[in-house]
Write a protein that holds these residues in place. Structure first.
Motif, PDB file in Angstrom:
ATOM      1  N   HIS A 111       0.757  -1.081  -0.554  1.00 32.87           N
ATOM      2  CA  HIS A 111      -0.205  -0.136  -0.018  1.00 32.87           C
ATOM      3  C   HIS A 111       0.595   1.493  -0.343  1.00 32.87           C
ATOM      4  N   HIS A 113       1.328   4.964   1.022  1.00 34.53           N
ATOM      5  CA  HIS A 113       0.307   5.250   2.055  1.00 34.53           C
ATOM      6  C   HIS A 113       0.415   6.840   2.203  1.00 34.53           C
ATOM      7  N   TRP A 148       4.636   7.135   2.222  1.00 30.77           N
ATOM      8  CA  TRP A 148       5.070   5.536   2.483  1.00 30.77           C
ATOM      9  C   TRP A 148       4.781   4.592   1.886  1.00 30.77           C
ATOM     10  N   HIS A 150       3.916   0.569   2.890  1.00 35.19           N
ATOM     11  CA  HIS A 150       4.155  -0.928   3.956  1.00 35.19           C
ATOM     12  C   HIS A 150       3.052  -2.053   3.545  1.00 35.19           C
ATOM     13  N   HIS A 152       0.111  -3.802   3.251  1.00 37.21           N
ATOM     14  CA  HIS A 152      -1.500  -4.293   3.844  1.00 37.21           C
ATOM     15  C   HIS A 152      -2.800  -5.308   3.936  1.00 37.21           C
ATOM     16  N   HIS A 391      -6.977   6.968   9.295  1.00 33.94           N
ATOM     17  CA  HIS A 391      -6.475   6.983   8.142  1.00 33.94           C
ATOM     18  C   HIS A 391      -7.542   7.027   7.577  1.00 33.94           C
ATOM     19  N   HIS A 393      -7.902   6.497   3.149  1.00 33.87           N
ATOM     20  CA  HIS A 393      -7.299   6.301   1.979  1.00 33.87           C
ATOM     21  C   HIS A 393      -7.481   6.534   0.704  1.00 33.87           C
ATOM     22  N   HIS A 441      -9.482   3.530   8.288  1.00 32.07           N
ATOM     23  CA  HIS A 441      -8.736   2.262   9.953  1.00 32.07           C
ATOM     24  C   HIS A 441      -8.314   3.030  10.432  1.00 32.07           C
ATOM     25  N   HIS A 443      -4.932   3.563  12.582  1.00 28.05           N
ATOM     26  CA  HIS A 443      -3.734   2.945  11.819  1.00 28.05           C
ATOM     27  C   HIS A 443      -2.815   2.569  13.617  1.00 28.05           C
TER      28      HIS A 443
HETATM   29 CU1  C2O Z   1      -0.208   3.719   6.356  1.00 28.28          CU
HETATM   30 CU2  C2O Z   1      -4.153   1.655   6.010  1.00 28.28          CU
HETATM   31  O1  C2O Z   1      -2.712   2.511   6.010  1.00 28.28           O
END
Ligand code: C2O
Ligand code: CU
Ligand code: CU
Length: 459
Positions: A111, A113, A148, A150, A152, A391, A393, A441, A443
């Motif tokens: 993902h 972000h 960034w 990462h 998911h 957070h 998306h 969601h 974080h």
């Molecule tokens: Cu840093 Cu849903 O993500």
């Protein structure tokens, strides 16, 4: 300022309760003498700077080993390496062919972000099985910022991130603000990410031993000249907030938050940052001389230090810009915007949003593409409440207010993650410019995994 003090105070009360609980847990576990020796940092450990890659790239999530404690090999994961990943540099207006080649024994996703891209490449629902490669094109349309990437992966996000999968994204655009921009020299990526370990030195959620890590190492030293430096900071923790500060009253100015520059630099000597949040700081080191050391604290603990190892040239000149960007006056008829409520709660220790636990096939909200909406997010204030960084998306938003009051100046720019301490509520003005099915969601990654997440569609 006043608001920030009382936010801190509230948080301290909660933190106090947590510390007492934690203490009780510790006392009840008598026989746990840590067997691990020194951290692997007897001499000075230089702050590692991830390699910078520009252009199309193949990210390879893989398993490896890292030595955090002397003589102990800890199983870790990284992109194209043992831990963390390269910094990806993108330019506004370009498209990038990215591939994800999964060399791990378990499935993963990547993902981005902070990237404002459609959901077909957002990296939540595009699972890459072991030994498979997934290709995606990223169209970069947004302004300069620090983002960034990462994993998911459903039910594996927290473990894959803490085991080491995370990396920086730097987005540049055409505006030239003459900011420090020599990567690794005066433009420095810094991810604060602590890890817990078991008695054998393996990464574990049991945390018999806890290490605060910066770019993957404990207590590193950043070596720089006595000039202005730009620090791109990520709170990459799974579930800890921290208050960032520098010793010796070193002047530090926020210039950007999650999705880009703020209007002008704002001096902040202490910054409370939640997992997922980013800031860019300009730090004035011009008053120091070679050999001076400036400590950097997360909460009251020293996390790293900055050491002046070289003098800047005689004709060095830098003055702090008075203006960075100009936000368009938004002529918005707030009364006519769609408004939605989101209630974050730990009912019976189960993290929920609006009383619901995440279900992949359930669409919680349907939003119109190209619209703006007001999202009102509240964190409950019951006994076991904790902070929650919320957070979203595929969007960027502005925080209109927190608890009915304007937020501090540094928080008034474009964001994708907002911290709510227990009892707090925020109104967000959210812009929906990207299409598809996205998630919102908490974080805190264990909360996210336990279901503090929802789906929304934008069409
Ligand atoms: Cu840093 Cu849903 O993500
Ligand atoms: Cu995200
Ligand atoms: Cu949470």
């Amino acid at each position: 300022m006043i608001e920030s003090k009382s936010r801190k105070k509230n948080f301290l009360v909660v933190a106090g309760v947590l510390i007492i609980l934690f203490g009780i847990i510790l006392i009840s576990k008598v026989n746990t003498k840590p067997i691990l020796g020194n951290t692997n940092s007897t001499s000075v450990t230089k702050l590692p700077i991830p390699p910078l890659v520009e252009g199309d790239y193949t990210l390879i999530p893989q398993s490896g080993e890292t030595e955090f404690f002397e003589g102990v090999k800890t199983k870790t994961r990284g992109y194209n390496g043992n831990l963390l990943g390269p910094t990806l540099k993108f330019k506004q207006g370009n498209s990038y062919e990215m591939a994800i080649k999964n060399e791990m024994e378990e499935e993963t996703t990547v993902h981005w972000h902070g990237l404002l891209v459609d959901s077909d490449v957002d990296g939540v629902f595009q699972v890459v099985q072991p030994n498979k490669t997934y290709n995606k094109t990223l169209d970069i349309t947004q302004a300069a910022s620090t983002a960034w990437y990462h994993p998911h992966t459903m039910h594996k996000t927290a473990s894959q991130v803490i085991e080491g999968l995370a990396g920086f994204i730097i987005i540049e655009d055409d505006t030239n603000l003459n900011l420090p921009s020599e990567y690794g020299v005066n433009d420095i990526p810094i991810v604060f990410q602590s890890k817990g370990f078991d008695r054998n030195g393996q990464i574990s959620l049991n945390r018999e031993r806890f290490l605060s890590l910066v770019n993957g190492v404990n207590n590193p030293t950043l070596e720089v000249k006595n000039e202005w430096v730009r620090l791109r900071i990520i709170n990459g923790n799974n579930d800890e907030l921290f208050q960032l500060s520098f010793d010796k009253n070193t002047p530090s100015y926020v210039i950007a938050t999650d999705n880009g520059f703020i209007e002008k630099p704002i001096r902040e000597d202490e910054l409370l940052l939640a997992p997922g949040e980013r800031v860019e700081l300009l730090v004035d080191l011009t008053e120091y001389k070679v050999g001076d050391i400036i400590k950097v604290y997360t909460d009251k603990e020293k996390a790293m230090e900055i050491k002046i190892t070289e003098n800047v040239s005689n004709n060095y000149k830098f003055s702090l810009p008075t203006e960075l960007v100009k936000f368009e006056e938004e002529n918005i008829d707030y009364k006519n915007l769609v408004q939605r409520d989101f209630y974050l709660s730990m009912r019976g220790m189960r993290p929920t949003i609006d009383g619901r636990t995440y279900r992949e096939e359930y669409i919680n909200e349907r939003v119109k593409l190209g619209s703006k909406e007001i999202w009102t997010v509240r964190n409950d204030s019951m006994m076991m409440s904790t902070p929650h960084p919320f957070h979203v998306h595929g969007v960027t938003f502005k925080i209109l207010d927190r608890n009915g009051k304007a937020v501090e100046s540094w928080e008034q720019g474009y964001k994708d993650t907002v911290l709510l301490l227990p009892g707090e509520s925020v109104n967000l003005l959210v812009s929906f410019e990207n299409e598809g099915k996205f998630v919102y969601h908490c974080h805190f990654l264990d909360h996210e995994e336990d279901g503090m997440m929802g789906n929304f569609t934008v069409y």
